[in-house]
Design a protein around this motif. Structure first.
Motif: not given
Length: 427
Positions: A224, A332, A334-340
């Protein structure tokens, strides 16, 4: 009138002008109102009285003849007589007023910013960690309480500041700020009788056990960070700088202040003057490392800082702002990949992560510690003068290989694609 005697008569300009040196004229109308001629030739008006609370005789200066008239002095004397009749002490009140005025002047001069400026000049300049101390003041202290007078600060002001730092940069940074400010205020108290530091025990946001960080980055977190750095639109040197902290396992300022004068062939020597253990630390430059530091400024320079936003003239220093932007990019992704959201992390965690990756790569523990600049103690420290450059080079290459495996996991996007289309050697 006889020299040295106290004469009684109405204090008028005519009688005052007749005084000779040493003579005192006591007014007949206002008891305690006197004029006396000093050896210098000046005549001073005053009011003598006995403080009703303490019984002490007091002298209240009213002014010099010429600066005020005899009648003006008489008016002041009458006012003082009225205050004494009301059981007040004009001299004490005058002294209190002067003390308050002095305190006001000191308050205007001794702002927190002024104290920090003086502390930095006297105590911080020249320290190996001096830049970090100044940066803590600049980023977290000055914007919040810098313009306040140190005499007006309360414990609640310090607590509010630390709570804000904790919210913005984490509890560990809040405690670092607390430690730096405590030292500055203790330094001020050694030379300022009027100042008492508002910092007390119990203000720390963490316990000593909590401050001993053990955080290492997971493989996903490393990917990441690299991906966020590839999307970076800020200072061009920042991605290379951040990656160097893991690839070379250096501390923040050790990489940030890398200068070409420290590079010779395939070796990078961090001088003892800016290394934690106060010894030269030699890092063999691997191809992966070379890709990060092989940069030249656009301007004509014979030598330069490798990580710079000023064309090599000065070392990069905008750590706090850049780290916030990097964290936003990671969030951004992580949010796009629906991860915490990624857990709070620091740049220094990259150094700890690099050491852990060396262990995963089966690097000899002693060689890994030498790569970090740690001294192997005991008798070996005294007698073993071998530099272990080949062993350290192999260890750093093993680290680069492990990093390549992380950035290029089986069945996922290649490391080259993860690194913005570059080869892994340009990590």
């Amino acid at each position: 009138m006889c020299t040295g005697q106290i004469m009684q008569a109405k204090i008028t300009k005519t009688n005052v002008d007749r005084l000779t040196k040493g003579q005192i004229l006591a007014d007949k109308e206002v008891r305690g109102f006197v004029a006396r001629k000093l050896d210098s030739g000046a005549v001073t008006f005053g009011y003598r009285y006995r403080d009703k609370m303490t019984g002490k005789q007091r002298w209240l200066g009213l002014g010099l003849h010429g600066s005020i008239t005899a009648e003006q002095a008489r008016t002041l004397a009458k006012k003082a007589a009225g205050e004494v009749a009301d059981k007040r002490d004009p001299v004490a009140e005058q002294e209190d007023a002067r003390a308050e005025a002095k305190k006001a002047v000191q308050a205007a001069i001794n702002t927190v910013d002024a104290v920090l400026d003086a502390f930095e000049k006297d105590h911080v300049d020249g320290l190996r960690s001096g830049d970090q101390v100044k940066q803590a003041f600049t980023n977290h202290v000055r914007p919040r309480i810098g313009e306040r007078s140190i005499y007006d600060l309360k414990r609640s002001d310090i607590t509010s500041m630390l709570n804000a730092v904790k919210e913005e940069a984490g509890p560990v940074m809040a405690d670092r700020v607390l430690a730096h400010v405590r030292k500055a205020f203790n330094w001020q108290m050694t030379q300022d009788n009027e100042f008492n530091s508002p910092i007390v025990r119990g203000m720390a946001k963490t316990k000593p056990k909590d401050r001993a960080r053990k955080r290492t980055l997971s493989d996903d977190e490393i990917r990441d960070i690299w991906k966020a750095l590839d999307e970076w639109e800020g200072p061009a040197c920042y991605p290379r700088f951040v990656k160097s902290l893991l690839v070379a396992m250096t501390r923040r300022n050790e990489s940030a202040r890398l200068h070409t004068e420290e590079l010779e062939g395939d070796l990078w020597t961090i001088p003892a003057s800016r290394y934690k253990n106060k010894r030269d630390h030699v890092i063999p430059i691997t191809p992966t490392m070379r890709a990060l530091i092989d940069w030249k400024p656009a301007g004509r320079r014979n030598s330069w800082f490798v990580f710079s936003t000023t064309d090599g003239e000065k070392a990069f220093s905008g750590f706090s702002k850049a780290k916030k932007e990097l964290n936003k990019l990671i969030a951004k992704i992580r949010k796009a990949e629906r991860r915490p959201a990624m857990k709070q992390w620091q740049l220094h965690d990259l150094r700890r992560t690099g050491r852990s990756l060396m262990s995963r790569a089966k690097v000899d523990a002693d060689h890994a510690e030498r790569c970090m600049g740690h001294v192997i103690g005991g008798v070996r420290e005294t007698y073993d003068r071998y530099e272990y450059l080949d062993e350290k080079r192999a260890a750093f290459e093993a680290l680069a290989g492990m990093l390549e495996m992380i950035l290029k996991p089986p069945g996922q996007t290649s490391a080259a694609e993860l690194d913005g289309g570059k080869s892994v050697d340009s990590l």
